[in-house]
Enzyme design. Structure first.
Site, PDB file in Angstrom:
ATOM      1  N   LYS A 107      57.030   8.021 -24.474  1.00  0.00           N
ATOM      2  CA  LYS A 107      55.777   7.255 -24.426  1.00  0.00           C
ATOM      3  C   LYS A 107      54.631   8.172 -23.996  1.00  0.00           C
ATOM      4  CE  LYS A 107      53.966   2.883 -22.549  1.00  0.00           C
ATOM      5  NZ  LYS A 107      54.250   1.743 -21.647  1.00  0.00           N
ATOM      6  N   SER A 141      53.792  -2.782 -23.601  1.00  0.00           N
ATOM      7  CA  SER A 141      52.972  -1.729 -24.147  1.00  0.00           C
ATOM      8  C   SER A 141      53.744  -0.559 -24.751  1.00  0.00           C
ATOM      9  CB  SER A 141      52.045  -1.196 -23.054  1.00  0.00           C
ATOM     10  OG  SER A 141      52.777  -0.574 -22.029  1.00  0.00           O
ATOM     11  N   SER A 143      56.623  -4.040 -20.095  1.00  0.00           N
ATOM     12  CA  SER A 143      56.275  -3.144 -21.200  1.00  0.00           C
ATOM     13  C   SER A 143      57.433  -2.396 -21.851  1.00  0.00           C
ATOM     14  CB  SER A 143      55.223  -2.134 -20.741  1.00  0.00           C
ATOM     15  OG  SER A 143      53.968  -2.764 -20.646  1.00  0.00           O
TER      16      SER A 143
END
Lengths: 431, 89
Positions: A36, A111, A135
């Site tokens: 990420k 996310s 997330s």
């Protein structure tokens, strides 16, 4: 390197495609891992999905990046995300939304949506995500993969660009429980550079034996706002656990009523302080040096932060301001303690809690028009972050062709038990 | 209800800047979110969150740090080992 939707990345799962080679052979040799984009990678741009960090190249690796490279992992790139982790769909990315591999017109969840899309589409075998209020688990559920939010303090946050320190954890994502567990084992090694970390490495125990395990079903997890078809699918999945020998216990979690508000007050408050550092001076787009500093910083931040980031900074600044601190931040911390006490009480009688990860399946890109309706989608995932307890989302079938996640939550530092129950379910439905 | 003037003032405090055309929708969303936060008024009295971890202090020893040149290279304007910033006065 590429950016945006390209033939190599039609789902826009990556912000930066880059091959970061392993440093030594190990248990992740031959495995590609997507990381990420809020996790620092030395020499490779790390944007947090924000235009304000466009061009920022960290001079150091996050601890988790060190660990996976030293175990043989090949990092395939930096994945798309809601700006600074602020969102539940990956639509709030400064580099365009990611697309769900199951239906590209729908969101990946967020996310960590790029990480989930990369794994679900086979672009990476495993991925690192971060989970502040769901997330990791939300996109895992929406894309049909496994994602673990570890116990707070079990994975070093050194090198993670901070959004809400008291809530967030880095965690593993993969198509199978075994892969997710292996990645968790690698990243949970102690690091004194994160002072909230405890030296209690994850030691997997995936035997799939859950006979006699007490599993609580809080009524509130099937309450208002939960799509009845999703609730039904998840109840069937919990039935599978019962068939494998688990004992189901109906229970209640009254603090769920205000958990979401407590979460949003807390995370925006922490964000308003954390994100003060982005002013363009030490890195990022330069401010106008001729102007007074307030004016110069406002210009940079208005131009390069997206609306959701600015909204959360605004809410957090308000919630902490003189005259409102007690009404919002103070109350939220009392509510947070009630959530923790609810879990502590429930975990005296049961070993795990089970319910849906998300109240719905993935929605259409652009389908949620106002910020509050997006916040409400996090209702089932935020309690685990408020209490710091481990929670996994494991795929449990589909509703209208779209994946549904079963969420299993456990006692602090019993991530092993949570993963073993997920493994039992996964193997149980395969058999 | 929080007024547009108040939203503007908070935006000033937070150094985020806010455009004229953004002010009405920001104020509307802000109030919708605050309305939702009103549920906190129903939270039973109690003590605040107790983090179950103690403060961690370490010896103040010099350890290797990041290479100065690399860090300065990230700034748009670095001069003589310092980083330029907008004027304060």
């Amino acid at each position: 390197m590429a950016r945006g939707e390209t033939h190599r990345d039609p789902l826009n799962a990556f912000i930066t495609l880059a091959e970061i080679p392993p440093r030594a052979p190990g248990r992740l040799s031959g495995i590609t891992v997507a990381v990420k984009d809020n996790i620092s990678t030395r020499g490779v741009e790390t944007t947090c999905g924000s235009r304000i960090l466009s061009g920022y190249v960290p001079p150091y690796d996050a601890h988790v990046v060190d660990l996976i490279r030293n175990e043989g992992a090949l990092i395939s790139g930096k994945t798309n995300m809601d700006e600074f982790g602020m969102g539940s769909s990956t639509e709030n990315s400064g580099f365009g939304p990611a697309h769900n591999p199951r239906d590209p017109e729908r969101v990946t969840g967020g996310s960590s949506g790029g990480s989930a899309a990369a794994v679900a589409s086979g672009m990476a075998r495993m991925a690192l995500g971060t989970d502040t209020g769901g997330s990791i688990r939300c996109p895992a559920a929406f894309c049909g993969i496994v994602g673990l939010k570890p116990t707070y303090g079990r994975v070093s946050r050194y090198g993670l660009v901070a959004y809400a320190n008291s809530l967030e954890q880095i965690g593993p994502m993969a198509a199978s429980v075994a892969d997710c567990s292996l990645l968790m084992e690698v990243i949970s090694r102690y690091d004194p550079r994160d002072s909230t970390m405890q030296d209690r490495p994850y030691l997997p125990r995936l035997d799939g034996d859950i006979r006699g395990m007490q599993i609580g079903i809080p009524a509130e997890f099937f309450g208002r706002g939960v799509d009845p078809a999703v609730a039904d699918r998840v109840r069937k999945a919990i039935g599978v656990l019962e068939g494998l020998g688990a004992v189901l216990v109906e229970c209640a979690m009254p603090s769920m009523e205000y958990a979401l508000a407590a979460y949003y007050v807390t995370c925006t408050s922490e964000a308003s302080s954390n994100l003060a550092r982005f002013d363009g001076v030490r890195y990022g787009p330069a401010p106008d040096y001729r102007k007074p500093w307030h004016e110069a910083f406002q210009e940079v931040r208005m131009q390069h932060f997206g609306p959701e980031v600015r909204r959360r900074i605004l809410i957090g600044t308000f919630a902490l301001s003189a005259g409102y601190h007690g009404k919002y931040y103070g109350k939220a911390q009392v509510a947070r303690q009630h959530v923790r006490e609810d879990y502590a009480r429930l975990f005296r009688d049961v070993d795990l809690l089970a319910g849906p990860t998300m109240p719905t399946v993935a929605w259409k890109i652009g389908g949620k028009s106002d910020p509050l309706s997006m916040y409400l989608a996090d209702i089932l995932t935020v309690p685990a972050n408020l209490a710091g307890v481990p929670a996994v989302s494991v795929p449990c079938g589909t509703v209208r062709g779209l994946p549904v996640g079963l969420q299993l939550t456990g006692r602090p530092f019993e991530d092993e038990q949570v993963m073993n129950a997920a493994f039992a379910y996964e193997q149980g439905v395969k058999a | 209800m929080v007024s547009e003037e108040e939203v503007l003032r908070i935006a000033e405090l937070a150094d985020i800047g806010i455009g004229k055309e953004e002010l009405p929708p920001f104020t509307r969303d802000f109030n919708a979110i605050l309305d939702y936060f009103a549920v906190l008024d129903r939270v039973p009295a109690g003590e605040g969150w107790k983090a179950e971890i103690a403060n961690v202090l370490r010896e103040d020893e010099v350890t290797p740090s990041l290479p100065r040149e690399e860090v300065l290279a990230l700034a748009d304007a670095a001069e003589d080992g310092y980083i330029r910033a907008p004027r304060v006065m």
